[in-house]
Design an enzyme around this catalytic site. Structure first.
Site, PDB file in Angstrom:
ATOM      1  N   LYS A   1       0.876  -1.168   0.000  1.00 41.73           N
ATOM      2  CA  LYS A   1       0.000   0.000   0.000  1.00 41.73           C
ATOM      3  C   LYS A   1       0.924   1.232   0.000  1.00 41.73           C
ATOM      4  O   LYS A   1       1.979   1.225   0.638  1.00 41.73           O
ATOM      5  CB  LYS A   1      -0.889  -0.059   1.247  1.00 41.73           C
ATOM      6  CG  LYS A   1      -1.790   1.123   1.478  1.00 41.73           C
ATOM      7  CD  LYS A   1      -3.043   1.073   0.652  1.00 41.73           C
ATOM      8  CE  LYS A   1      -3.839   2.376   0.833  1.00 41.73           C
ATOM      9  NZ  LYS A   1      -4.772   2.638  -0.263  1.00 41.73           N
TER      10      LYS A   1
ATOM     11  N   ASN B   1     -13.633   3.285  -5.153  1.00 38.11           N
ATOM     12  CA  ASN B   1     -13.027   3.666  -3.874  1.00 38.11           C
ATOM     13  C   ASN B   1     -12.555   5.101  -3.899  1.00 38.11           C
ATOM     14  O   ASN B   1     -12.293   5.681  -4.960  1.00 38.11           O
ATOM     15  CB  ASN B   1     -11.864   2.727  -3.532  1.00 38.11           C
ATOM     16  CG  ASN B   1     -10.531   3.222  -4.080  1.00 38.11           C
ATOM     17  OD1 ASN B   1      -9.795   3.953  -3.417  1.00 38.11           O
ATOM     18  ND2 ASN B   1     -10.235   2.862  -5.330  1.00 38.11           N
TER      19      ASN B   1
ATOM     20  N   SER C   1      -0.398   8.427  -9.612  1.00 34.42           N
ATOM     21  CA  SER C   1      -1.650   8.074 -10.277  1.00 34.42           C
ATOM     22  C   SER C   1      -2.891   8.005  -9.413  1.00 34.42           C
ATOM     23  O   SER C   1      -3.976   7.802  -9.968  1.00 34.42           O
ATOM     24  CB  SER C   1      -1.460   6.726 -10.975  1.00 34.42           C
ATOM     25  OG  SER C   1      -0.834   5.792 -10.108  1.00 34.42           O
ATOM     26  N   CYS C   2      -2.788   8.153  -8.095  1.00 36.02           N
ATOM     27  CA  CYS C   2      -4.024   8.088  -7.305  1.00 36.02           C
ATOM     28  C   CYS C   2      -4.957   9.197  -7.779  1.00 36.02           C
ATOM     29  O   CYS C   2      -4.577  10.370  -7.779  1.00 36.02           O
ATOM     30  CB  CYS C   2      -3.747   8.231  -5.805  1.00 36.02           C
ATOM     31  SG  CYS C   2      -5.278   8.170  -4.861  1.00 36.02           S
TER      32      CYS C   2
ATOM     33  N   LYS D   1       4.019   4.318 -11.702  1.00 34.18           N
ATOM     34  CA  LYS D   1       2.613   3.927 -11.909  1.00 34.18           C
ATOM     35  C   LYS D   1       1.845   5.150 -12.387  1.00 34.18           C
ATOM     36  O   LYS D   1       1.686   6.131 -11.640  1.00 34.18           O
ATOM     37  CB  LYS D   1       2.020   3.371 -10.609  1.00 34.18           C
ATOM     38  CG  LYS D   1       0.594   2.827 -10.787  1.00 34.18           C
ATOM     39  CD  LYS D   1       0.157   2.068  -9.542  1.00 34.18           C
ATOM     40  CE  LYS D   1      -1.267   1.547  -9.652  1.00 34.18           C
ATOM     41  NZ  LYS D   1      -1.697   0.850  -8.438  1.00 34.18           N
TER      42      LYS D   1
ATOM     43  N   ASN E   1      -3.829   2.597 -12.813  1.00 31.67           N
ATOM     44  CA  ASN E   1      -4.497   2.857 -11.539  1.00 31.67           C
ATOM     45  C   ASN E   1      -5.992   2.949 -11.857  1.00 31.67           C
ATOM     46  O   ASN E   1      -6.402   2.789 -13.003  1.00 31.67           O
ATOM     47  CB  ASN E   1      -3.968   4.158 -10.915  1.00 31.67           C
ATOM     48  CG  ASN E   1      -4.154   4.174  -9.397  1.00 31.67           C
ATOM     49  OD1 ASN E   1      -5.212   3.813  -8.904  1.00 31.67           O
ATOM     50  ND2 ASN E   1      -3.133   4.585  -8.676  1.00 31.67           N
TER      51      ASN E   1
HETATM   52  C1  FMN Z   1      -9.529   0.426  -2.151  1.00 33.71           C
HETATM   53  C2  FMN Z   1      -8.392   0.652  -3.099  1.00 33.71           C
HETATM   54  C3  FMN Z   1      -7.246   1.285  -2.643  1.00 33.71           C
HETATM   55  C4  FMN Z   1      -6.176   1.517  -3.507  1.00 33.71           C
HETATM   56  N1  FMN Z   1      -5.050   2.110  -3.024  1.00 33.71           N
HETATM   57  C5  FMN Z   1      -3.984   2.292  -3.852  1.00 33.71           C
HETATM   58  C6  FMN Z   1      -2.765   2.821  -3.363  1.00 33.71           C
HETATM   59  O1  FMN Z   1      -2.599   3.120  -2.170  1.00 33.71           O
HETATM   60  N2  FMN Z   1      -1.738   2.998  -4.250  1.00 33.71           N
HETATM   61  C7  FMN Z   1      -1.849   2.662  -5.562  1.00 33.71           C
HETATM   62  O2  FMN Z   1      -0.889   2.830  -6.329  1.00 33.71           O
HETATM   63  N3  FMN Z   1      -2.990   2.133  -6.059  1.00 33.71           N
HETATM   64  C8  FMN Z   1      -4.052   1.940  -5.236  1.00 33.71           C
HETATM   65  N4  FMN Z   1      -5.198   1.357  -5.720  1.00 33.71           N
HETATM   66  C9  FMN Z   1      -5.293   0.979  -7.157  1.00 33.71           C
HETATM   67  C10 FMN Z   1      -4.952  -0.488  -7.384  1.00 33.71           C
HETATM   68  O3  FMN Z   1      -3.601  -0.761  -7.043  1.00 33.71           O
HETATM   69  C11 FMN Z   1      -5.164  -0.873  -8.868  1.00 33.71           C
HETATM   70  O4  FMN Z   1      -4.336  -0.081  -9.688  1.00 33.71           O
HETATM   71  C12 FMN Z   1      -6.615  -0.694  -9.323  1.00 33.71           C
HETATM   72  O5  FMN Z   1      -7.531  -1.087  -8.317  1.00 33.71           O
HETATM   73  C13 FMN Z   1      -6.916  -1.473 -10.608  1.00 33.71           C
HETATM   74  O6  FMN Z   1      -6.752  -2.864 -10.410  1.00 33.71           O
HETATM   75  P1  FMN Z   1      -8.011  -3.877 -10.215  1.00 33.71           P
HETATM   76  O7  FMN Z   1      -8.896  -3.704 -11.396  1.00 33.71           O
HETATM   77  O8  FMN Z   1      -7.400  -5.235 -10.097  1.00 33.71           O
HETATM   78  O9  FMN Z   1      -8.701  -3.431  -8.964  1.00 33.71           O
HETATM   79  C14 FMN Z   1      -6.278   1.116  -4.865  1.00 33.71           C
HETATM   80  C15 FMN Z   1      -7.438   0.463  -5.312  1.00 33.71           C
HETATM   81  C16 FMN Z   1      -8.491   0.222  -4.453  1.00 33.71           C
HETATM   82  C17 FMN Z   1      -9.727  -0.495  -4.962  1.00 33.71           C
END
Ligand code: FMN
Length: 371
Positions: free
Chosen positions: A46, A88, A153-154, A191, A218
């Site tokens: 995370k 989220n 990217s957040c 990222k 992301n």
């Molecule tokens: C609840 C939540 C929290 C996330 N927190 C982060 C984070 O702290 N840092 C980050 O780079 N990406 C974060 N992401 C993005 C995920 O790493 C990922 O890029 C994104 O969910 C797409 O992948 P998926 O389709 O498998 O969910 C978060 C995603 C979710 C759903």
């Protein structure tokens, strides 16, 4: 004989090419240890930062589900629905660097052959913020992190100088990446956000800054739906909502389009694909476009928090596909469909001889409209 799932990505050897993405599944050392025990080849922590993190006073993540027999889309749990996406507005880790440092070291000691990537984030626009990036990088690699992933990217940071706001500014991307590279002794992955016009432009900036790989995607900026009865957003705090991030099955085709652009523009660079993966048939898309590793978040969140069944499906599906196709390693199929994505005009027309790519015989699009 079982097929060989191992890959070398940015110089690091992975037992298999599947990582838990930076998100709740990787928010603690206990989760990360469980993930390695379950068989994940790598984990991206995370995101770790130095600034104070205060999440919203309400749910941070919810899952949108589609009904099989109606157009209904809702976050309410109902029988007979299939997962559409996650939504989220969670910020980065609310645990400070001091909390993470001894844990990174303990995780690596317990799992020396698994790849631990530290996701880091700081601000931009001042030397002090750049020094924060460097401090985070040094602290994590000193404890044994195998690589660093820069969170550029957040999509829903509460500070304007962070996350996708850096990832939308090519100059800041290069500056931040270069600052981290100045102190990094391990590979640096950038990222990037998918919410720009042409992700190739931002990737070029990251590579110019020295990035060893680009990670995409992301989550995509989005809103929860409004409930037709209550007229309230399905996620809200005191009736208010702000833009958050969409992940899960809904973003797989969107993320693939970004990855196709990236892999074609930089065929010799390393890419880690994320978005909508839950089994090997889905992960295969990213490999065939050219990715060397694939990351998973939403599917793992819904599977005992760290995806033990997801990683089993990924590795067994990969073994099965490699045996069926006679592939000796990932390199036998990686990128083999990258060049099948072409301009619309290059797709065959029924009457190919008279088709001129949308132009007339003179080679220009003359206006037929009467004036
Ligand atoms: C609840 C939540 C929290 C996330 N927190 C982060 C984070 O702290 N840092 C980050 O780079 N990406 C974060 N992401 C993005 C995920 O790493 C990922 O890029 C994104 O969910 C797409 O992948 P998926 O389709 O498998 O969910 C978060 C995603 C979710 C759903």
């Amino acid at each position: 004989m079982a097929s060989n799932l191992s890959v070398t990505f940015t110089g690091l050897r992975f037992e298999n090419p599947f990582l838990l993405a930076s998100a709740p599944p990787t928010e603690s050392d206990t989760n990360i240890m469980r993930a390695f025990d379950a068989g994940w080849g790598g984990v991206v922590t995370k995101t770790i930062g130095l600034h104070p993190v205060a999440n919203v006073a309400g749910p941070k993540t919810k899952f949108l589900r589609a009904s099989v027999d109606s157009p209904r889309l809702s976050m309410q749990k109902q029988a007979g629905t299939a997962l559409h996406s996650s939504w989220n507005w969670e910020l980065i880790s609310d645990k400070p660097l001091d909390w993470w440092v001894p844990r990174i070291s303990r995780i690596k000691q317990a799992h020396p052959t698994r790849i631990l990537v530290a996701s880091i984030m700081a601000g931009s626009g001042s030397d002090e913020e750049l020094s924060h990036w460097q401090r985070l990088a040094a602290a994590c690699q000193d404890e044994g992190a195998d690589a660093l992933e820069l969170n550029l990217s957040c999509p829903h940071m509460d500070r304007k100088d962070m996350g996708s706001n850096i990832g939308k500014d090519t100059e800041l991307i290069s500056i931040v990446t270069q600052a981290v590279k100045e102190v990094a002794t391990v590979p640096v992955w950038a990222k990037l956000t998918p919410s720009t016009t042409d992700i190739v432009v931002e990737a070029r900036a990251a590579f110019l800054g020295g990035a060893d790989a680009v990670t995409s995607s992301n989550t995509f900026p989005s809103l929860p739906l409004i409930d037709a009865e209550t007229l309230e957003f399905e996620v809200n705090v005191d009736g208010y909502v702000s833009s958050g991030g969409l992940g899960g099955p809904a973003i797989l085709p969107l993320s693939l389009a970004k990855m196709a652009q990236l892999a074609q523009a930089f065929p010799d660079k390393a890419f880690s694909g994320i978005g909508g993966v839950a089994d090997f048939t889905l992960a295969l898309n990213y490999f065939l476009l050219g990715c060397g590793t694939v990351q998973v978040c939403t599917a793992a969140m819904l599977d005992h928090a760290i995806g033990p069944n997801v990683i089993t499906k990924l590795t067994s599906g990969m073994h099965e596909a490699m045996e069926r196709h006679g592939w000796a390693s990932v390199e036998a199929f990686r990128g083999s469909r990258r060049d099948r994505v072409v301009a619309h005009s290059k797709i065959r027309r029924p009457d190919a001889g008279s088709y001129r790519g949308g132009y007339d015989a003179e080679g220009y699009a003359a206006s037929r409209a009467s004036t």
